[in-house]
Design a protein around this motif. Structure first.
Motif, PDB file in Angstrom:
ATOM      1  N   GLU A  36       0.835  -1.200   0.000  1.00  0.00           N
ATOM      2  CA  GLU A  36       0.000   0.000   0.000  1.00  0.00           C
ATOM      3  C   GLU A  36       0.877   1.260   0.000  1.00  0.00           C
ATOM      4  OE1 GLU A  36      -3.216  -0.034  -0.284  1.00  0.00           O
ATOM      5  OE2 GLU A  36      -3.643   2.086   0.059  1.00  0.00           O
ATOM      6  N   ALA A  37       1.959   1.226   0.771  1.00  0.00           N
ATOM      7  CA  ALA A  37       2.848   2.393   0.817  1.00  0.00           C
ATOM      8  C   ALA A  37       3.441   2.646  -0.566  1.00  0.00           C
ATOM      9  CB  ALA A  37       3.961   2.163   1.845  1.00  0.00           C
ATOM     10  N   LEU A  38       3.926   1.598  -1.197  1.00  0.00           N
ATOM     11  CA  LEU A  38       4.526   1.749  -2.515  1.00  0.00           C
ATOM     12  C   LEU A  38       3.470   2.133  -3.550  1.00  0.00           C
ATOM     13  CD1 LEU A  38       7.420  -0.164  -3.960  1.00  0.00           C
ATOM     14  CD2 LEU A  38       5.370  -0.065  -5.358  1.00  0.00           C
ATOM     15  N   TRP A  39       2.296   1.560  -3.436  1.00  0.00           N
ATOM     16  CA  TRP A  39       1.213   1.844  -4.385  1.00  0.00           C
ATOM     17  C   TRP A  39       0.799   3.324  -4.336  1.00  0.00           C
ATOM     18  CZ3 TRP A  39      -1.223   0.655  -8.551  1.00  0.00           C
ATOM     19  CH2 TRP A  39      -2.578   0.913  -8.749  1.00  0.00           C
ATOM     20  N   ARG A  40       0.700   3.860  -3.124  1.00  0.00           N
ATOM     21  CA  ARG A  40       0.324   5.279  -3.011  1.00  0.00           C
ATOM     22  C   ARG A  40       1.375   6.172  -3.669  1.00  0.00           C
ATOM     23  NH1 ARG A  40      -2.957   6.026   2.732  1.00  0.00           N
ATOM     24  NH2 ARG A  40      -4.169   4.110   2.497  1.00  0.00           N
ATOM     25  N   GLU A  41       2.633   5.829  -3.435  1.00  0.00           N
ATOM     26  CA  GLU A  41       3.708   6.620  -4.049  1.00  0.00           C
ATOM     27  C   GLU A  41       3.637   6.496  -5.571  1.00  0.00           C
ATOM     28  OE1 GLU A  41       5.548   8.435  -2.061  1.00  0.00           O
ATOM     29  OE2 GLU A  41       6.716   9.348  -3.680  1.00  0.00           O
ATOM     30  N   ALA A  42       3.373   5.282  -6.052  1.00  0.00           N
ATOM     31  CA  ALA A  42       3.278   5.055  -7.500  1.00  0.00           C
ATOM     32  C   ALA A  42       2.152   5.895  -8.100  1.00  0.00           C
ATOM     33  CB  ALA A  42       3.048   3.570  -7.786  1.00  0.00           C
ATOM     34  N   LEU A  43       1.035   5.956  -7.402  1.00  0.00           N
ATOM     35  CA  LEU A  43      -0.083   6.754  -7.919  1.00  0.00           C
ATOM     36  C   LEU A  43       0.306   8.228  -8.053  1.00  0.00           C
ATOM     37  CD1 LEU A  43      -3.158   5.230  -6.041  1.00  0.00           C
ATOM     38  CD2 LEU A  43      -2.480   4.895  -8.420  1.00  0.00           C
TER      39      LEU A  43
ATOM     40  N   LEU B  20       3.317   9.350  -8.647  1.00  0.00           N
ATOM     41  CA  LEU B  20       4.268   9.499  -9.769  1.00  0.00           C
ATOM     42  C   LEU B  20       3.534   9.536 -11.098  1.00  0.00           C
ATOM     43  CD1 LEU B  20       7.012   7.060  -8.412  1.00  0.00           C
ATOM     44  CD2 LEU B  20       7.269   9.531  -8.707  1.00  0.00           C
TER      45      LEU B  20
ATOM     46  N   THR C 113       9.254  11.445  -0.538  1.00  0.00           N
ATOM     47  CA  THR C 113       7.997  10.786  -0.873  1.00  0.00           C
ATOM     48  C   THR C 113       6.873  11.778  -0.642  1.00  0.00           C
ATOM     49  OG1 THR C 113       7.062   9.933   1.166  1.00  0.00           O
ATOM     50  CG2 THR C 113       8.958   8.742   0.310  1.00  0.00           C
ATOM     51  N   LYS C 114       5.732  11.422  -1.201  1.00  0.00           N
ATOM     52  CA  LYS C 114       4.538  12.233  -0.953  1.00  0.00           C
ATOM     53  C   LYS C 114       3.719  11.580   0.153  1.00  0.00           C
ATOM     54  CE  LYS C 114       3.904  15.149  -4.790  1.00  0.00           C
ATOM     55  NZ  LYS C 114       2.937  16.187  -5.200  1.00  0.00           N
ATOM     56  N   LEU C 115       4.429  10.898   1.045  1.00  0.00           N
ATOM     57  CA  LEU C 115       3.753  10.055   2.014  1.00  0.00           C
ATOM     58  C   LEU C 115       2.711  10.796   2.820  1.00  0.00           C
ATOM     59  CD1 LEU C 115       6.840   8.091   3.315  1.00  0.00           C
ATOM     60  CD2 LEU C 115       5.053   7.268   1.806  1.00  0.00           C
TER      61      LEU C 115
ATOM     62  N   VAL D 294      -3.245  10.591  -2.496  1.00  0.00           N
ATOM     63  CA  VAL D 294      -3.643  11.034  -3.829  1.00  0.00           C
ATOM     64  C   VAL D 294      -5.157  10.883  -3.989  1.00  0.00           C
ATOM     65  CG1 VAL D 294      -3.423   8.812  -5.002  1.00  0.00           C
ATOM     66  CG2 VAL D 294      -2.925  10.904  -6.261  1.00  0.00           C
TER      67      VAL D 294
ATOM     68  N   ARG E 266      11.995   6.703  -4.850  1.00  0.00           N
ATOM     69  CA  ARG E 266      10.754   7.153  -4.209  1.00  0.00           C
ATOM     70  C   ARG E 266       9.921   5.934  -3.800  1.00  0.00           C
ATOM     71  NH1 ARG E 266       9.947  12.819  -4.729  1.00  0.00           N
ATOM     72  NH2 ARG E 266       7.911  12.604  -3.746  1.00  0.00           N
ATOM     73  N   LEU E 267       9.838   4.963  -4.704  1.00  0.00           N
ATOM     74  CA  LEU E 267       9.078   3.748  -4.379  1.00  0.00           C
ATOM     75  C   LEU E 267       9.733   3.014  -3.213  1.00  0.00           C
ATOM     76  CD1 LEU E 267       8.408   2.477  -8.023  1.00  0.00           C
ATOM     77  CD2 LEU E 267       6.797   3.671  -6.518  1.00  0.00           C
TER      78      LEU E 267
END
Lengths: 495, 495
Positions: A193-200, A202, A259-261, A265, B190-191
């Motif tokens: 989920e953490a990686l997915w949010r960052e991917a969104l 990007l 990150t945009k943690l 998004v 970032r990921l």
């Protein structure tokens, strides 16, 4: 080894159906309850994918398939089952209701696992009469190939049940990993989920498109993580100074705006359109079934590659595959006493994707591999096993003569028949036919010679009496068979 | 194809040294400048790892190694280089100063890549006279195996330079991926950073230990990502309804409290101690060198498995490996006219980790693989290439007789010598010796027969004149050699 005797799957979509495939292919009778009108079709497709994957995954003897039954009710499905896996849609009220219903209908000793990808087991077991046997067993798609199941207990779950669940997953080729505490999303989905949010973010911010992002992952850390995960990889990055050095070096990044943690998004229509469009451009040329097949073949290949890891001892999922195969071999019934009045069927093969050339034909040396594996099967048949070899004796191949008579294509089922030629046991002279299962046509033959050696002395010696006792009746029985047409010939000899 | 002629590495630690290994193993002369007192030792270790990995990675002909030179100054290092890679420690002032110094000393046309893992190229190129040729080329450890380089331009970088950099990376086996916009940490880090922060919370909160977290990754999504990345994997999860369905189904999770994203963990002494201690328990039994070797062998195995993906066309990093090998074959010099008065050396091999059994000895059928590959090399020698085969003719192997004379061990270098036996070209009868390079001892022989066929007609026909023109002098030359001792024999024939 603790084993599941009868399984029930409540909910039979992609996840529930793949659990069923795991159970059935491991020889466990399985009952499914799913009121969805297309349940049988969906499960059938998953089952077909799983069978194709298993044929490529291992040459070890899979047990006879378990019986797959579709039940008319939840109660009928769970009757007599000792592992019940719940895989209904991801809503806490729905899941809790189904699990409470299972609890009421099932044997009080039966284990109840939930496939939830994030709901706390404490919330699911709230209304159960026997909550101590309920836990989360969270698998990953495709469940029939990826070995992980996160095992998570709730407040009322017994630790012994988690340990028992872990033990029961090993014989079906799965790795149960017990978490210390329950937490929403458990471990895997929190990381995802953490990686997915960052991917969104990007994609939303047009830093790159979905294909570029996938390329960044699969050409770099994806391959690292397939074998070692996060911390062991970083331990190596820390070098001789180790993990502490790595943390000291990279710790400061935590304070950087990398990150945009801190934002979530907005997955609005515009972003959905963008992602779906980019994904079509990236992968739309292939259908989902095609991508599934490619994915499964790649997973099989990766697991087989990892099986050769750590100097042949196996690493990660490959070590697990190796252990699964050892289990299959040890669980396989002893070969029936061979009928020595005819050639003996020794081994089955399937032309694997990595066995074919760019024309889709089986590569030359894979014929030799089939014969080498068949001579191993012959040795097992006469009692030359790991123990015999460890104790200091073995058979070494000294020569073979292979004639290639026909092409084999991707997916062809093949088998080998053996005729023993006159041998004293110190020499073991044999003749193999490789046949295509579809029409029994001979696609290749091999004349093969092994010598029995004392590994310590490094010289040829007679086999021990227990081996001779099994070998001599075979040789005597085959002595009355006609000499195979291809035997005793040299290369290029006229027919 | 656009190629790097001479490379310079400024900074030679684990990253800079591995860039140097990539360049040198691709045949590019490379100069390193690194004032660190142990630079030569560190680079030497990385180079040894890289060479061992490449020996396992491919049987394609690597070019003669480029010359590796240690320069006394930055200016000396960059003189004459057309690709300069900066890999000094990750501080913006230090990197900017070094890049400005490179800019002043280098050819104005030379490309300048920075290995920074997160600093904006705009910040690095600020003081350059020729900033348009500077960009980030961010690689992943181990740089000599993982193919990814994220290519990121700053405000002053020319798009043509990024395209040129991407083209120049392909012949050294790397995948340059161009990002649309610069951003701190680029895409990969970032990921990684997002996932890393979540992982630190999971350890901090005792949900699991580092080994469990690594197991969760490597037994599940790690193997998915090694081949497909994030979006293509989820596209499959969405099923026939596709990406839009997936997003609709999983979008709501974004609103759930499934990560600690809004907090940043405090990496205090206590947490560092916890992680370092758990990592020791998980991996401490093996040294870093040992882990590096295991990692590299696994990466090699994964790439080779992916090379067989998509029905032999190759997938992901395996497709890239296949393209790299095609480049190596096309760049290899044509074989010198063979001396036909003696057996011809055809092919070199190295006993790969996946070639050995649990005793560390080469498996029986790998001998056959060496001979099959050697017969392919013979065909290339006489002009039977892809074009010839596509045009409708080929040689098919019909039989071979292999004698195994000695054991081969992991890592042994082997080579094959060929003697042609009397043949009319329609039949191609040959004899191979497999020898150990260390002592030239014969470890196996193979007598081998191929027939020339018209693939359309499915029958034996004479080869085309251009093939005969190359083949006949070899057959004629070898006609005066003594018949090899093992030729014309059948299995079990007395010496």
């Amino acid at each position: 080894m603790s084993k599941i005797q009868k399984a029930a799957c409540i909910g039979g979509g992609v996840i529930g159906g793949a659990w069923a495939a795991r159970f059935v292919l491991a020889g466990i009778d399985t009952t499914i309850f799913d009121p969805h009108p297309e349940a049988e079709r969906i499960i059938g497709e998953v089952m077909a994918n799983a069978e194709r994957a298993y044929e490529m995954l291992t040459m070890a003897p899979l047990p006879p398939k378990g019986k797959l039954t579709y039940a008319a009710s939840l109660e009928e499905a769970v009757a007599g089952a000792d592992w019940i896996q719940e895989s209904v849609p991801e809503r806490v009220d729905l899941k809790r209701g189904v699990i409470t219903q299972i609890d009421a209908a099932a044997d009080p000793q039966a284990l109840i696992g939930s496939s939830t990808s994030g709901i706390l087991p404490t919330d699911l077991q709230r209304d159960m009469k026997h909550p101590e046997r309920m836990f989360v067993a969270h698998p990953y798609n495709p469940v029939y190939l990826l070995p992980l199941a996160e095992l998570v207990g709730g407040e009322k779950t017994s630790r012994a049940v988690l340990e028992d669940a872990k033990a029961k997953l090993a014989p079906i080729g799965m790795k149960g990993v017990i978490l210390n505490k329950e937490i929403e999303g458990f471990v895997g989905d929190r990381l995802l989920e953490a990686l997915w949010r960052e991917a969104l973010w990007l994609i939303n911010d047009d830093i790159c498109d979905t294909e570029t992002l996938d390329d960044v992952i699969r050409y770099s850390f994806g391959m690292r993580w397939a074998q070692m995960g996060l911390f062991e990889t970083y331990r190596i990055a820390g070098g001789e100074a180790g993990m502490r050095h790595f943390l000291a070096q990279f710790g400061p990044c935590l304070a950087w705006p990398w990150t945009k943690l801190t934002d979530v998004v907005d997955l609005n229509d515009e972003l959905v359109d963008k992602i779906a469009g980019q994904s079509d451009a990236q992968s739309g040329a292939r259908g989902i079934r095609d991508l599934e097949r490619i994915r499964d073949q790649n997973l099989v290949g990766i697991m087989q590659a990892l099986k050769a890891g750590d100097a042949g001892r196996g690493w990660g999922a490959g070590k697990l595959l190796s252990e699964f195969e050892q289990h299959l071999w040890s669980a396989a019934p002893a070969p029936a006493a061979a009928d020595v009045t005819k050639p003996i069927k020794l081994a089955d093969f399937r032309v694997h994707p990595s066995w074919v050339d760019y024309n889709g034909h089986m590569t030359e040396y894979r014929y030799s591999q089939c014969f080498a594996d068949s001579s191993d099967a012959l040795l097992r048949l006469i009692g030359v096993d790991m123990d015999y070899v460890s104790a200091g004796h073995s058979y070494y191949t000294v020569e073979n003569h292979v004639r290639l008579l026909d092409e084999c294509k991707l997916g062809d089922a093949l088998y080998v028949e053996l005729q023993l030629l006159p041998s004293d046991g110190k020499k073991l002279h044999s003749f193999f036919w490789l046949r295509r299962a579809a029409d029994n046509a001979v696609v290749a033959t091999c004349e093969h010679l092994m010598l029995h050696v004392s590994t310590a002395e490094g010289k040829t010696v007679p086999p021990l009496p227990e081996i001779l006792a099994k070998l001599e009746p075979l040789i005597a029985g085959h002595a009355s068979l006609p000499v195979p047409g291809g035997a005793g010939r040299h290369v290029g000899q006229k027919r």
